[in-house]
Design a protein around this motif. Structure first.
Motif, PDB file in Angstrom:
ATOM      1  N   HIS A  63     -36.571 -11.982 -31.917  1.00 20.63           N
ATOM      2  CA  HIS A  63     -36.206 -13.291 -31.360  1.00 20.63           C
ATOM      3  C   HIS A  63     -34.762 -13.244 -30.838  1.00 20.63           C
ATOM      4  CE1 HIS A  63     -35.330 -17.614 -31.203  1.00 20.63           C
ATOM      5  NE2 HIS A  63     -36.636 -17.812 -31.246  1.00 20.63           N
ATOM      6  N   PRO A  64     -34.455 -13.909 -29.733  1.00 15.88           N
ATOM      7  CA  PRO A  64     -33.085 -13.877 -29.186  1.00 15.88           C
ATOM      8  C   PRO A  64     -32.002 -14.313 -30.169  1.00 15.88           C
ATOM      9  CG  PRO A  64     -34.595 -14.796 -27.561  1.00 15.88           C
ATOM     10  CD  PRO A  64     -35.393 -14.619 -28.833  1.00 15.88           C
ATOM     11  N   ASN A  65     -32.348 -15.128 -31.160  1.00 12.08           N
ATOM     12  CA  ASN A  65     -31.345 -15.625 -32.106  1.00 12.08           C
ATOM     13  C   ASN A  65     -30.610 -14.515 -32.847  1.00 12.08           C
ATOM     14  OD1 ASN A  65     -32.141 -18.183 -31.434  1.00 12.08           O
ATOM     15  ND2 ASN A  65     -33.014 -18.718 -33.430  1.00 12.08           N
ATOM     16  N   ASP A  66     -31.218 -13.349 -32.981  1.00  8.62           N
ATOM     17  CA  ASP A  66     -30.639 -12.294 -33.820  1.00  8.62           C
ATOM     18  C   ASP A  66     -29.948 -11.193 -33.027  1.00  8.62           C
ATOM     19  OD1 ASP A  66     -31.621 -13.697 -35.932  1.00  8.62           O
ATOM     20  OD2 ASP A  66     -32.617 -12.009 -36.895  1.00  8.62           O
ATOM     21  N   TRP A  67     -29.660 -11.428 -31.745  1.00  6.69           N
ATOM     22  CA  TRP A  67     -29.076 -10.390 -30.905  1.00  6.69           C
ATOM     23  C   TRP A  67     -27.894 -10.938 -30.113  1.00  6.69           C
ATOM     24  CZ3 TRP A  67     -31.146  -5.533 -31.449  1.00  6.69           C
ATOM     25  CH2 TRP A  67     -32.365  -5.477 -32.140  1.00  6.69           C
ATOM     26  N   ARG A  68     -26.875 -10.123 -29.979  1.00  3.79           N
ATOM     27  CA  ARG A  68     -25.708 -10.504 -29.180  1.00  3.79           C
ATOM     28  C   ARG A  68     -26.030 -10.477 -27.697  1.00  3.79           C
ATOM     29  NH1 ARG A  68     -24.674  -7.375 -33.405  1.00  3.79           N
ATOM     30  NH2 ARG A  68     -23.230  -8.124 -35.003  1.00  3.79           N
ATOM     31  N   SER A  69     -26.900  -9.549 -27.321  1.00  3.90           N
ATOM     32  CA  SER A  69     -27.386  -9.438 -25.948  1.00  3.90           C
ATOM     33  C   SER A  69     -28.865  -9.070 -25.999  1.00  3.90           C
ATOM     34  CB  SER A  69     -26.612  -8.365 -25.180  1.00  3.90           C
ATOM     35  OG  SER A  69     -27.263  -8.022 -23.976  1.00  3.90           O
ATOM     36  N   LEU A  70     -29.676  -9.689 -25.133  1.00  4.52           N
ATOM     37  CA  LEU A  70     -31.102  -9.372 -25.132  1.00  4.52           C
ATOM     38  C   LEU A  70     -31.361  -7.918 -24.772  1.00  4.52           C
ATOM     39  CD1 LEU A  70     -32.759 -12.568 -23.609  1.00  4.52           C
ATOM     40  CD2 LEU A  70     -32.463 -11.926 -26.003  1.00  4.52           C
ATOM     41  N   ASP A  71     -30.477  -7.324 -23.982  1.00  2.05           N
ATOM     42  CA  ASP A  71     -30.645  -5.910 -23.624  1.00  2.05           C
ATOM     43  C   ASP A  71     -30.491  -4.998 -24.832  1.00  2.05           C
ATOM     44  OD1 ASP A  71     -31.017  -6.633 -20.994  1.00  2.05           O
ATOM     45  OD2 ASP A  71     -28.944  -6.244 -20.405  1.00  2.05           O
ATOM     46  N   ASP A  72     -29.808  -5.490 -25.872  1.00  5.93           N
ATOM     47  CA  ASP A  72     -29.592  -4.656 -27.055  1.00  5.93           C
ATOM     48  C   ASP A  72     -30.891  -4.356 -27.800  1.00  5.93           C
ATOM     49  OD1 ASP A  72     -26.885  -4.376 -26.732  1.00  5.93           O
ATOM     50  OD2 ASP A  72     -26.342  -6.031 -28.064  1.00  5.93           O
ATOM     51  N   ARG A  73     -31.922  -5.175 -27.610  1.00  5.03           N
ATOM     52  CA  ARG A  73     -33.164  -4.938 -28.338  1.00  5.03           C
ATOM     53  C   ARG A  73     -33.758  -3.580 -27.972  1.00  5.03           C
ATOM     54  NH1 ARG A  73     -36.403 -10.450 -27.158  1.00  5.03           N
ATOM     55  NH2 ARG A  73     -35.746  -9.848 -25.054  1.00  5.03           N
ATOM     56  N   ALA A  74     -33.884  -3.308 -26.680  1.00 10.11           N
ATOM     57  CA  ALA A  74     -34.416  -2.010 -26.249  1.00 10.11           C
ATOM     58  C   ALA A  74     -33.450  -0.880 -26.590  1.00 10.11           C
ATOM     59  CB  ALA A  74     -34.712  -2.034 -24.760  1.00 10.11           C
ATOM     60  N   LYS A  75     -32.157  -1.118 -26.387  1.00 11.69           N
ATOM     61  CA  LYS A  75     -31.173  -0.073 -26.664  1.00 11.69           C
ATOM     62  C   LYS A  75     -31.203   0.344 -28.133  1.00 11.69           C
ATOM     63  CE  LYS A  75     -27.901  -1.553 -23.057  1.00 11.69           C
ATOM     64  NZ  LYS A  75     -26.564  -2.167 -22.812  1.00 11.69           N
ATOM     65  N   TYR A  76     -31.304  -0.635 -29.006  1.00 17.94           N
ATOM     66  CA  TYR A  76     -31.291  -0.326 -30.444  1.00 17.94           C
ATOM     67  C   TYR A  76     -32.556   0.421 -30.845  1.00 17.94           C
ATOM     68  CZ  TYR A  76     -30.802  -1.020 -35.494  1.00 17.94           C
ATOM     69  OH  TYR A  76     -30.674  -0.820 -36.847  1.00 17.94           O
ATOM     70  N   LEU A  77     -33.701  -0.035 -30.396  1.00 16.69           N
ATOM     71  CA  LEU A  77     -34.941   0.641 -30.731  1.00 16.69           C
ATOM     72  C   LEU A  77     -34.939   2.072 -30.206  1.00 16.69           C
ATOM     73  CD1 LEU A  77     -37.459  -2.252 -30.071  1.00 16.69           C
ATOM     74  CD2 LEU A  77     -37.076  -1.136 -32.271  1.00 16.69           C
ATOM     75  N   GLU A  78     -34.437   2.265 -29.008  1.00 13.81           N
ATOM     76  CA  GLU A  78     -34.390   3.619 -28.439  1.00 13.81           C
ATOM     77  C   GLU A  78     -33.439   4.508 -29.227  1.00 13.81           C
ATOM     78  OE1 GLU A  78     -35.347   1.971 -23.926  1.00 13.81           O
ATOM     79  OE2 GLU A  78     -33.356   2.756 -24.415  1.00 13.81           O
ATOM     80  N   ALA A  79     -32.290   3.959 -29.644  1.00 11.14           N
ATOM     81  CA  ALA A  79     -31.318   4.753 -30.392  1.00 11.14           C
ATOM     82  C   ALA A  79     -31.838   5.119 -31.773  1.00 11.14           C
ATOM     83  CB  ALA A  79     -30.001   3.988 -30.501  1.00 11.14           C
ATOM     84  N   MET A  80     -32.557   4.210 -32.433  1.00 15.04           N
ATOM     85  CA  MET A  80     -33.082   4.488 -33.770  1.00 15.04           C
ATOM     86  C   MET A  80     -34.316   5.388 -33.697  1.00 15.04           C
ATOM     87  SD  MET A  80     -30.900   3.035 -35.726  1.00 15.04           S
ATOM     88  CE  MET A  80     -29.674   3.351 -34.431  1.00 15.04           C
ATOM     89  N   ASN A  81     -35.099   5.269 -32.633  1.00  9.81           N
ATOM     90  CA  ASN A  81     -36.264   6.128 -32.378  1.00  9.81           C
ATOM     91  C   ASN A  81     -37.158   6.258 -33.609  1.00  9.81           C
ATOM     92  OD1 ASN A  81     -37.917   7.791 -30.826  1.00  9.81           O
ATOM     93  ND2 ASN A  81     -36.853   9.650 -31.487  1.00  9.81           N
ATOM     94  N   PRO A  82     -37.696   5.156 -34.123  1.00 12.99           N
ATOM     95  CA  PRO A  82     -38.501   5.218 -35.354  1.00 12.99           C
ATOM     96  C   PRO A  82     -39.801   5.988 -35.154  1.00 12.99           C
ATOM     97  CG  PRO A  82     -38.740   3.074 -34.328  1.00 12.99           C
ATOM     98  CD  PRO A  82     -37.660   3.789 -33.572  1.00 12.99           C
ATOM     99  N   GLU A  83     -40.254   6.657 -36.220  1.00 14.84           N
ATOM    100  CA  GLU A  83     -41.525   7.365 -36.148  1.00 14.84           C
ATOM    101  C   GLU A  83     -42.689   6.384 -36.106  1.00 14.84           C
ATOM    102  OE1 GLU A  83     -43.692  11.234 -38.143  1.00 14.84           O
ATOM    103  OE2 GLU A  83     -42.387  10.025 -39.414  1.00 14.84           O
ATOM    104  N   VAL A  84     -42.549   5.244 -36.782  1.00 13.56           N
ATOM    105  CA  VAL A  84     -43.603   4.233 -36.831  1.00 13.56           C
ATOM    106  C   VAL A  84     -42.996   2.857 -36.592  1.00 13.56           C
ATOM    107  CG1 VAL A  84     -45.280   3.074 -38.332  1.00 13.56           C
ATOM    108  CG2 VAL A  84     -45.064   5.562 -38.403  1.00 13.56           C
TER     109      VAL A  84
END
Length: 447
Positions: free
Chosen positions: A201-222
């Motif tokens: 949800h947008p409420n938990d992010w400083r920038s909406l673009d950070d959602r994809a950036k964070y997921l890509e950086a963490m690169n979870p297996e599942v």
């Protein structure tokens, strides 16, 4: 002992680095809560052994024939649990035992906990109440740790073996709610690999673009979530290739599953899971339905009179056993319906009807996740409720709670939906045994 040490006993240096990585990445979300595995050093080895047992065990009983362990399990319940001691003497036949429902759990949770459970080791968490009875659930660190074993068992059916370990992020849990419990943790049985619960949800992010950036950086297996959070994930479109996606809590429609599999290039598992019992079954279309996962969970299919139906006939899914030793279940009616058949090596729930996700439209055209209604009503001691939005966008709410005035419910929902929303709230004495909590006649309401 500090709070951090109590959440992650005996944490390694690489485990500490993992927690820092999850929390401190430049694109990290706002983590609003804290959690941890809380496994003591000796319990980590026990958790690994239970994982291995869950993956390798066979489920060899036949429909309507309780396996041998059920007798001793019920005897322990009658001996150790105040709730079952109320039943009096054990009946001669298992099918003479009364059934129980989620309403029993909501009312009598403390009395279900066996006498010999170490209260200091209990953990309690509140469920969202998607079936109408929010619960404060009794659990234990070893219980929470066992989810991974049954997830591994389900993944193995689709050729996936988890390999995450030191320095890697194993699992990210996804939610999409205006208010969501979020945290970082580690998995000690996987060499302190990373685990996080994030809110898209947008409420938990400083920038909406950070959602994809964070997921890509963490690169979870599942990635794990529900159909609503996975639909949001498709909109965010991170560049990820996870080993699998795990969908729980709500019915996953085939079209959405196909879109997810095509986009992320991995199996998408539809798990039949509930907080009361953990992962119960996984959908395997080659087997014709949801394949049972727990070797110590006996499943009956009952009619309205608590009688087992013949194999292949539909009825209510009813559970006995499970791995949560803090919450022993005996003939627990889930509110879900299916038939049960043995097909080769598998016991399969056919035509399972779970709880579908539903969105509701505000007067200004914005959509709300049904879980946000649950959160709006959470401060009130409501036993059960149902919400329906008709084709004209009028919302009708019925609820059971002697101590809650309809005006209080209406004010909470108008704060969520807006003052101009067409809304009717009614207090009722009770519902029939089976209700569908969230329904809508509006096009686009089904995720």
């Amino acid at each position: 002992m500090s709070d951090e040490e109590s959440r992650h006993p005996n944490i390694s240096e690489h485990g500490q680095r993992m927690l820092a990585q999850l929390r401190e990445h430049p694109s990290a979300p706002i983590y609003r809560n804290q959690s941890g595995h809380r496994l003591l050093p000796g319990e980590v080895d026990r958790a690994r052994a239970l994982e291995d047992e869950a993956v390798r065990a066979t489920i060899d009983w036949q429909p309507n024939v309780p396996p041998a362990w059920v007798k001793s399990f019920v005897e322990r319940c009658f001996s150790a649990s105040p709730f079952y001691r109320r039943y009096g003497a054990m009946p001669r036949s298992f099918t003479e035992l009364p059934t129980m429902t989620r309403e029993d759990l909501a009312r009598d949770m403390p009395y279900l906990v066996p006498d010999d459970i170490d209260i200091d080791r209990l953990i309690n968490f509140r469920t969202s109440g998607t079936s109408g009875h929010p619960l404060l659930m009794a659990s234990h660190p070893l219980v929470a740790a066992q989810y991974l074993g049954y997830h591994k068992r389900a993944l193995r059916r689709f050729g996936v073996t988890l390999r995450h370990g030191r320095g890697q992020v194993g699992v990210i849990l996804l939610g999409v709610q205006s208010i969501c419990f979020t945290y970082v943790s580690i998995t000690p049985t996987m060499d302190d690999s990373g685990l996080a619960k994030i809110n898209l949800h947008p409420n938990d992010w400083r920038s909406l673009d950070d959602r994809a950036k964070y997921l890509e950086a963490m690169n979870p297996e599942v990635l794990a979530g529900d159909p609503i959070s996975f639909a949001t994930l498709l909109d965010i479109d991170p560049k990820l290739r996870p080993a699998a996606l795990l969908s729980t809590s709500m019915t996953l429609m085939p079209a959405l599953r196909e879109r997810l599999e095509e986009r992320f290039g991995c199996p998408v598992l539809d798990l039949y899971s509930m907080n009361e019992a953990g992962p119960i079954a996984v959908l395997d279309e080659t087997a014709g339905g949801h394949v049972l996962l727990q070797q110590r969970m006996y499943v009956e299919i009952l009619d309205d009179a608590d009688r087992p139906v013949a194999p292949g006939q539909r009825g209510e899914v009813t559970l006995t056993g499970g791995f949560n030793f803090c919450l022993p279940l005996v003939r627990y009616r889930t509110g879900d319906h299916a038939s049960l058949e043995r097909r080769g090596d598998d016991l399969v729930l056919i035509g399972l009807e779970g709880r579908p996700p539903v969105k509701y439209r505000r007067h200004d055209g914005r959509w709300l996740n049904n879980i946000e209604i649950t959160h709006a009503l959470r401060p009130m001691p409501i036993v059960q409720f149902s919400v329906h939005q008709d084709a004209s966008a009028h919302i009708r709410v019925d609820y059971v709670a002697a101590s809650v005035a309809p005006g209080d419910v209406e004010r909470a929902l108008r704060a969520l939906f807006g003052e101009e929303t067409s809304l009717q709230v009614s207090q009722v004495d009770s519902f029939d045994r089976k209700i569908i909590q969230y329904t809508s006649a509006l096009p686009g309401a089904q995720a």
